[in-house]
Design a protein around this motif. Sequence first.
Motif, PDB file in Angstrom:
ATOM      1  N   ASP A 145      46.136  27.778  42.520  1.00 13.11           N
ATOM      2  CA  ASP A 145      47.397  28.506  42.408  1.00 13.11           C
ATOM      3  C   ASP A 145      47.933  28.986  43.753  1.00 13.11           C
ATOM      4  OD1 ASP A 145      47.243  28.055  39.738  1.00 13.11           O
ATOM      5  OD2 ASP A 145      46.915  30.133  39.135  1.00 13.11           O
ATOM      6  N   SER A 173      47.684  29.389  35.572  1.00 16.17           N
ATOM      7  CA  SER A 173      47.669  30.649  34.843  1.00 16.17           C
ATOM      8  C   SER A 173      48.826  30.758  33.855  1.00 16.17           C
ATOM      9  CB  SER A 173      47.724  31.823  35.842  1.00 16.17           C
ATOM     10  OG  SER A 173      46.632  31.756  36.750  1.00 16.17           O
ATOM     11  N   GLU A 199      36.946  30.523  38.090  1.00 15.79           N
ATOM     12  CA  GLU A 199      37.925  31.500  38.570  1.00 15.79           C
ATOM     13  C   GLU A 199      38.343  31.200  39.999  1.00 15.79           C
ATOM     14  OE1 GLU A 199      34.964  32.254  37.340  1.00 15.79           O
ATOM     15  OE2 GLU A 199      35.384  33.174  35.387  1.00 15.79           O
ATOM     16  N   SER A 216      51.167  26.373  38.457  1.00 16.20           N
ATOM     17  CA  SER A 216      50.103  27.348  38.259  1.00 16.20           C
ATOM     18  C   SER A 216      49.245  27.012  37.039  1.00 16.20           C
ATOM     19  CB  SER A 216      50.711  28.745  38.092  1.00 16.20           C
ATOM     20  OG  SER A 216      49.715  29.680  37.745  1.00 16.20           O
TER      21      SER A 216
END
Length: 224
Positions: A58, A67, A51, A65
Amino acid sequence: MQLRNICQAKNVLFDIYGIDRIADEIYRHYKILAKDHLGLSIDTGQVMEIEDFIERHDADEMAVSLSTVFQFRENEFTEFINKLSIHKVVAVIGHPGVGKTRISIEAAKRYADEKKGRVLCIRSLHMPILEDLASYIEKPGNYLIFVDDANELADIKILLEYLNKGREGYDVRFIVTMRNYAADAVIKSIEEHTVPWILRVKGFSDDEIKEFLKVNMQINNPDM
């Protein structure tokens, strides 16, 4: 009463060990404890949980990114997961920006879910890394180490020594990304320990790029 007992216990601890020894013990053996509970970061910051790696990646506005919705790599991804269960090292090779890191992170997440292993991510800051890694891998267990841009890491051979710790109860696997021009030297170092499986990542087609922009950035321009 309870507060007084705690204070007395602390005083006894300092009297027995002394502040220098306590500090040395924390530095050598309990870096994660110091970071999580004392707010102290006493490593080089090159090893992190998945994480934290995603958040740091990012934060770079020049990087794509991690994500985003995972797309267009389903066949490669399935083979990736299968090979990771067989090979100790998966090497992901390709040009900058083709998605090496993205597919690797997706595979690492799946590995953590299915194998219940701990995933550690490494991004080189061009500093020694051995002590950092040792503090994260304190106990035998199931680990996956993801090294992004492995060609930038001077200590890659030291990391690979963990492949020899099977008899000590360690099951350590690696995912390493690298750019085409630097792949040969890194692969040669890996082959001194094990035979890696190599995934060569190619760029997306124009239609896939359009769909990616539509899904992830809400850009829908038919003239692109």
